[in-house]
Design a protein around this motif. Sequence first.
Motif, short mmCIF file in Angstrom:
data_model
loop_
_atom_site.label_atom_id
_atom_site.label_comp_id
_atom_site.label_asym_id
_atom_site.label_seq_id
_atom_site.Cartn_x
_atom_site.Cartn_y
_atom_site.Cartn_z
N THR A 4 0.85 -1.20 0.00
CA THR A 4 0.00 0.00 0.00
C THR A 4 0.88 1.24 0.00
O THR A 4 1.71 1.41 0.89
CB THR A 4 -0.92 0.03 1.24
OG1 THR A 4 -1.74 -1.13 1.24
CG2 THR A 4 -1.79 1.28 1.22
N LEU A 27 -7.52 9.54 6.17
CA LEU A 27 -6.69 8.53 5.51
C LEU A 27 -6.31 7.41 6.47
O LEU A 27 -6.37 6.22 6.12
CB LEU A 27 -5.43 9.19 4.94
CG LEU A 27 -5.66 10.16 3.79
CD1 LEU A 27 -4.34 10.81 3.39
CD2 LEU A 27 -6.28 9.46 2.58
N HIS A 30 -8.87 4.84 7.07
CA HIS A 30 -8.97 3.85 5.99
C HIS A 30 -7.65 3.09 5.79
O HIS A 30 -7.41 2.52 4.72
CB HIS A 30 -9.38 4.54 4.70
CG HIS A 30 -10.80 5.04 4.72
ND1 HIS A 30 -11.89 4.21 4.55
CD2 HIS A 30 -11.31 6.29 4.91
CE1 HIS A 30 -13.00 4.91 4.63
NE2 HIS A 30 -12.69 6.18 4.84
N VAL A 32 -4.60 4.01 5.33
CA VAL A 32 -3.61 4.52 4.38
C VAL A 32 -2.43 5.08 5.17
O VAL A 32 -2.61 5.99 5.99
CB VAL A 32 -4.21 5.63 3.49
CG1 VAL A 32 -3.13 6.22 2.57
CG2 VAL A 32 -5.37 5.08 2.66
N GLU A 195 -10.59 11.52 -0.24
CA GLU A 195 -11.10 10.54 -1.19
C GLU A 195 -10.30 10.56 -2.49
O GLU A 195 -10.04 9.50 -3.08
CB GLU A 195 -12.58 10.77 -1.48
CG GLU A 195 -13.24 9.69 -2.32
CD GLU A 195 -13.19 8.31 -1.68
OE1 GLU A 195 -13.25 7.31 -2.44
OE2 GLU A 195 -13.09 8.20 -0.44
N ARG A 198 -7.20 8.73 -1.77
CA ARG A 198 -7.48 7.29 -1.71
C ARG A 198 -7.65 6.71 -3.12
O ARG A 198 -7.23 5.57 -3.38
CB ARG A 198 -8.73 7.02 -0.88
CG ARG A 198 -8.54 7.26 0.61
CD ARG A 198 -9.80 6.87 1.39
NE ARG A 198 -10.08 5.46 1.26
CZ ARG A 198 -11.31 4.92 1.22
NH1 ARG A 198 -12.38 5.72 1.27
NH2 ARG A 198 -11.48 3.62 1.12
N ARG A 202 -5.43 3.65 -4.29
CA ARG A 202 -6.03 2.41 -4.80
C ARG A 202 -5.55 2.10 -6.22
O ARG A 202 -5.28 0.94 -6.56
CB ARG A 202 -7.56 2.53 -4.80
CG ARG A 202 -8.18 2.44 -3.40
CD ARG A 202 -9.70 2.34 -3.50
NE ARG A 202 -10.30 3.58 -3.96
CZ ARG A 202 -10.96 4.43 -3.18
NH1 ARG A 202 -11.09 4.17 -1.88
NH2 ARG A 202 -11.50 5.53 -3.66
#
Length: 205
Positions: A4, A27, A30, A32, A195, A198, A202
């Motif tokens: 990641t 972040l 989630h 991150v 977002e 993210r 991703r």
Amino acid sequence: MVTTPTALLLHGAFTDASVWVRVTARLRHHAVPVTAPANPLGGLAADAAYISCVASRIAGPVVLVGHAYGGTVISAAGTAPNVVGLVSIAAYALAEGESVRDLERRFPSPTVAGRLGETAHPLGTGRPFAGLARTEAAPAAAWRTRPSWMLLAGADPASSPEAVRFCARRAEATLLEIGDAAHAVPLSHPADVAELIRDAVRATT
């Protein structure tokens, strides 16, 4: 093995890493990985070299995220081997040999940036925004070889929307426009900023 990407968040001028506090919380919620180093603000080439070094010392891939002047820096710093993506927030992505002033002349607008003084700091660094940061040519353009995401703050008095759109088209970046967002968009719209980051994480995992 780290898979990641770590989001390296770089602030702009006249501020510090606290501008990211609301984004960082989201972040981390989630899962991150996040780091937010201080931007030296010593000039574009010097700041880019420093951030490139910071990124290269992180284990695993890195997504560079820059707000305002920080966005200009990450575009030049993103050539570090482990950088896999760039996210520019209310910022310009310069081409090699191009300066912020070049874009301001090409896309003129009555912005705050156009009224900043051209002063230098005696020690070559400092928290205020040195004129060199706007007039120095970019030493590299990482967006040519890295996927990019950009956020346009529609009510930002410190950047030209036309210039941001131009940079996004040139970089073939994914562009998010928030019409009512002002310059401090990481504080006013942290969910949207998080977002977008993210999305980049991703896409590059």
